[in-house]
Write a protein that holds these residues in place. Structure first.
Motif, short mmCIF file in Angstrom:
data_model
loop_
_atom_site.label_atom_id
_atom_site.label_comp_id
_atom_site.label_asym_id
_atom_site.label_seq_id
_atom_site.Cartn_x
_atom_site.Cartn_y
_atom_site.Cartn_z
N SER A 1 0.85 -1.19 0.00
CA SER A 1 0.00 0.00 0.00
C SER A 1 0.88 1.24 0.00
O SER A 1 1.95 1.26 0.63
N ASN B 1 1.12 5.69 -0.05
CA ASN B 1 0.65 7.07 0.01
C ASN B 1 1.70 7.96 -0.65
O ASN B 1 2.91 7.74 -0.47
N ASN C 1 -3.44 11.27 -2.11
CA ASN C 1 -4.50 10.26 -2.24
C ASN C 1 -5.28 10.19 -0.94
O ASN C 1 -4.69 10.24 0.15
N GLU D 1 -7.05 7.67 0.35
CA GLU D 1 -6.79 6.42 1.04
C GLU D 1 -5.56 5.77 0.42
O GLU D 1 -5.25 6.01 -0.75
N GLU E 1 -3.25 3.53 -1.65
CA GLU E 1 -3.46 2.76 -2.88
C GLU E 1 -2.78 1.41 -2.71
O GLU E 1 -1.58 1.33 -2.43
N GLN E 2 -3.55 0.34 -2.89
CA GLN E 2 -3.01 -0.99 -2.67
C GLN E 2 -2.77 -1.69 -4.01
O GLN E 2 -3.63 -1.67 -4.89
N PHE E 3 -1.61 -2.31 -4.15
CA PHE E 3 -1.23 -3.02 -5.36
C PHE E 3 -0.90 -4.47 -5.04
O PHE E 3 -0.32 -4.77 -4.00
N TRP F 1 0.94 4.25 -11.45
CA TRP F 1 -0.14 4.88 -10.68
C TRP F 1 0.04 6.39 -10.61
O TRP F 1 -0.91 7.15 -10.85
N HIS G 1 -2.15 10.15 -12.51
CA HIS G 1 -2.65 11.35 -11.82
C HIS G 1 -1.74 12.54 -12.13
O HIS G 1 -1.12 13.12 -11.22
#
Length: 224
Positions: free
Chosen positions: A116, A118, A129, A131, A133-135, A173, A177
């Motif tokens: 995860s 941030n 972000n 929350e 972000e989980q990969f 990711w 953005h």
């Protein structure tokens, strides 16, 4: 600086990782820098491992080494970006599978890593972000993955491959953005212009957390 949200528990995802057959794109080659990252410049690069879960059909990992490899791969991938705004990456190793030897093509588990992330803006002093972000990343395609990397690679080699792929996924990711890296606010001080009379050699990114820390940290107030 407020604490970031609690990372999602990965237990449900781990149940599906024991015999996964698909593979991740390889992060071995850096490729061209992503223009979507605009003014990105990596400052703090933090990896935590508290409550990391060892998945089914997995070797036991040295979590200190795992964290060090992830930091190293993030530095390798993002150190080439030399924008004029500072950003911090706070990562957590949620769970992993390091494949053990099995019966080729029948019970050969695949290595996997759940992490995860941030991303913090230094100028804003908060994560961009809402929350973490989980990969989920898997071992790369190749001869080793056909028969299971447990038969062909050491645990360190498996961790190296997974962390390379994780760094690539993080880059993808961030590139999705581009609005986070546009010139929409006053830039943070450039690294070359941050010296002062009181601290002539001060580097805003000089703080390096312990590789083996087991509690989730946020970038220090000094970064803001």
């Amino acid at each position: 600086m407020p604490n970031p949200p609690v990372f999602r528990r990965p237990l449900a995802a781990l149940l599906a990782l024991g015999l996964i057959a698909s593979c991740s794109a390889s992060g071995e080659n850096l490729g061209e820098p992503r223009p979507e990252l605009g003014n990105f410049r990596l400052c703090y690069n933090i990896v935590t491992t508290n409550d990391a879960v060892q998945g089914p059909l997995s070797r036991e990992a040295d979590l200190d080494a795992f964290a060090e490899l992830l930091r190293s791969e993030v530095n390798r991938r993002f150190g080439r970006y030399q924008g004029d705004r500072l950003y911090h990456l706070a990562m957590h190793i949620d769970a992993y599978v390091l494949a053990v030897p099995g019966i080729p093509l029948v019970a050969s588990p695949r290595s996997a890593l759940i992490t995860s992330v941030n991303v913090w803006s230094d100028a804003l002093g908060r994560p961009l972000n809402e929350e973490p972000e989980q990969f989920t990343v898997l071992e790369s395609a190749g001869a080793g993955s056909v028969i299971g990397s447990g038969l062909t690679q050491s645990a360190e080699q498996q961790m190296q491959q997974l962390t390379r792929n994780a760094a690539l996924r993080i880059e993808d990711w961030l590139a999705s953005h581009p609005e986070w890296f546009e010139d929409t606010a006053e830039p943070a001080e450039d690294l070359e212009t941050t010296t002062t009379a009181e601290a002539p050699e001060t580097d805003p990114c000089a703080y390096v957390p312990a590789q083996h820390q087991t509690t989730q940290e946020t970038p220090p107030e000094a970064a803001g």
